[in-house]
Design a protein around this motif. Structure first.
Motif, PDB file in Angstrom:
ATOM      1  N   PRO A 166       0.747  -1.094   0.439  1.00 40.46           N
ATOM      2  CA  PRO A 166       0.512  -0.134  -0.156  1.00 40.46           C
ATOM      3  C   PRO A 166       1.026   1.106   0.007  1.00 40.46           C
ATOM      4  O   PRO A 166       0.458   2.854  -0.280  1.00 40.46           O
ATOM      5  N   HIS A 167       1.825   1.154   0.246  1.00 37.24           N
ATOM      6  CA  HIS A 167       3.275   2.203   0.507  1.00 37.24           C
ATOM      7  C   HIS A 167       3.165   3.129  -1.225  1.00 37.24           C
ATOM      8  O   HIS A 167       2.173   3.864  -1.780  1.00 37.24           O
ATOM      9  N   LEU A 168       3.579   2.245  -2.199  1.00 38.04           N
ATOM     10  CA  LEU A 168       4.149   2.433  -3.520  1.00 38.04           C
ATOM     11  C   LEU A 168       4.003   1.179  -4.454  1.00 38.04           C
ATOM     12  O   LEU A 168       4.654   1.841  -5.708  1.00 38.04           O
ATOM     13  N   GLY A 169       2.978   0.319  -4.014  1.00 36.98           N
ATOM     14  CA  GLY A 169       2.759  -0.649  -5.077  1.00 36.98           C
ATOM     15  C   GLY A 169       4.029  -2.021  -5.559  1.00 36.98           C
ATOM     16  O   GLY A 169       3.273  -2.789  -6.347  1.00 36.98           O
ATOM     17  N   CYS A 170       5.215  -1.604  -4.694  1.00 33.36           N
ATOM     18  CA  CYS A 170       5.437  -3.486  -4.876  1.00 33.36           C
ATOM     19  C   CYS A 170       5.291  -3.882  -4.228  1.00 33.36           C
ATOM     20  O   CYS A 170       4.433  -4.458  -3.469  1.00 33.36           O
ATOM     21  N   ALA A 171       5.795  -5.224  -5.346  1.00 34.40           N
ATOM     22  CA  ALA A 171       5.178  -6.436  -4.440  1.00 34.40           C
ATOM     23  C   ALA A 171       6.007  -6.881  -3.916  1.00 34.40           C
ATOM     24  O   ALA A 171       6.965  -7.294  -3.406  1.00 34.40           O
ATOM     25  N   VAL A 172       5.027  -7.302  -2.429  1.00 33.68           N
ATOM     26  CA  VAL A 172       5.223  -7.685  -1.502  1.00 33.68           C
ATOM     27  C   VAL A 172       5.703  -9.803  -1.171  1.00 33.68           C
ATOM     28  O   VAL A 172       4.965 -10.359  -2.200  1.00 33.68           O
ATOM     29  N   TYR A 173       6.690 -10.031  -0.759  1.00 35.02           N
ATOM     30  CA  TYR A 173       6.731 -11.218  -1.404  1.00 35.02           C
ATOM     31  C   TYR A 173       6.865 -12.076   0.459  1.00 35.02           C
ATOM     32  O   TYR A 173       6.948 -11.019   1.185  1.00 35.02           O
ATOM     33  N   TYR A 174       6.759 -13.415   0.684  1.00 32.06           N
ATOM     34  CA  TYR A 174       6.546 -14.239   1.779  1.00 32.06           C
ATOM     35  C   TYR A 174       8.323 -14.136   2.205  1.00 32.06           C
ATOM     36  O   TYR A 174       9.028 -15.074   1.696  1.00 32.06           O
ATOM     37  N   GLU A 175       9.118 -13.972   3.617  1.00 35.08           N
ATOM     38  CA  GLU A 175       9.858 -14.338   3.711  1.00 35.08           C
ATOM     39  C   GLU A 175       9.888 -15.751   5.013  1.00 35.08           C
ATOM     40  O   GLU A 175       9.713 -15.056   6.106  1.00 35.08           O
ATOM     41  N   PRO A 176      10.042 -17.192   4.912  1.00 30.14           N
ATOM     42  CA  PRO A 176       9.763 -17.583   5.322  1.00 30.14           C
ATOM     43  C   PRO A 176      10.896 -17.645   7.405  1.00 30.14           C
ATOM     44  O   PRO A 176      10.170 -18.299   8.345  1.00 30.14           O
ATOM     45  N   ARG A 177      12.570 -17.573   6.704  1.00 31.31           N
ATOM     46  CA  ARG A 177      13.020 -17.634   7.674  1.00 31.31           C
ATOM     47  C   ARG A 177      12.331 -16.438   9.114  1.00 31.31           C
ATOM     48  O   ARG A 177      12.837 -16.918  10.513  1.00 31.31           O
ATOM     49  N   GLU A 178      12.483 -15.351   8.230  1.00 28.62           N
ATOM     50  CA  GLU A 178      11.384 -14.572   9.675  1.00 28.62           C
ATOM     51  C   GLU A 178       9.821 -14.223   9.421  1.00 28.62           C
ATOM     52  O   GLU A 178       8.768 -14.164  11.070  1.00 28.62           O
TER      53      GLU A 178
END
Length: 174
Positions: free
Chosen positions: A114-126
């Motif tokens: 929602p900030h600037l429209g970049c693609a979000v991805y899942y970080e499994p370690r964190e």
């Protein structure tokens, strides 16, 4: 022969500030505080009325949100715990992200930050959703902002499990 002019008393030229900020006070109109306050009040009232009018016209012409048909994402066993998968939902070209948590539960959100429209991805370690553009982090279970510049969380995609299959049934959008 002409007579020489007598020397002027005082400075030869007007001070520079008089030429830079010259105001002919005799030619200007004096505005009283009452007149200025009246102008300010009427201008503010006019802008408020215009805003209400625009909002009213927009709500009258608003189109209902079209129903999005459910989308089959696959069998539950196709998604191992700790994994994520992107899919197009609710419309073609709009991506969402499905996350299967270590305990076997699922969460899904619109993939656009929602900030600037970049693609979000899942970080499994964190075990967080991350926006790599400006280091925004979201809770993988709720979609809420953990840290970074985003001011609001990710849009939730509603999920249902039917006969061992996972379905996206609503929400999403950007």
């Amino acid at each position: 022969m002409t007579q020489p002019k007598p020397p002027k008393t005082g400075p030869r030229h007007a001070p520079h500030w008089k030429t830079d900020f010259s105001v002919d006070w005799d030619a200007t109109d004096y505005v009283s505080r009452r007149e200025f306050t009246r102008f300010l009040g009427l201008s503010s009232a006019g802008m408020a009325a215009g805003t209400v009018l625009i909002a009213g016209l927009a709500s009258v012409g608003a189109q209902p949100v079209p129903e999005v048909p459910p989308l089959r994402l696959g069998k539950v066993e196709d998604f191992p715990p700790g994994s994520s998968s992107a899919f197009e939902y609710p419309q073609k070209g709009q991506y969402s992200l499905l996350v299967r948590h270590e305990d076997g539960t699922f969460s899904s959100y619109g993939q656009k930050c929602p900030h600037l429209g970049c693609a979000v991805y899942y970080e499994p370690r964190e075990k967080v959703l991350e926006c790599p553009c400006h280091e925004g982090y979201f809770n993988a279970r709720t979609g809420d902002v953990i840290s970074g510049p985003p001011q609001r969380g990710l849009s939730l995609v509603k999920l249902e499990i039917r006969n061992g299959e996972i379905w996206a049934v609503g929400g999403g959008g950007h």
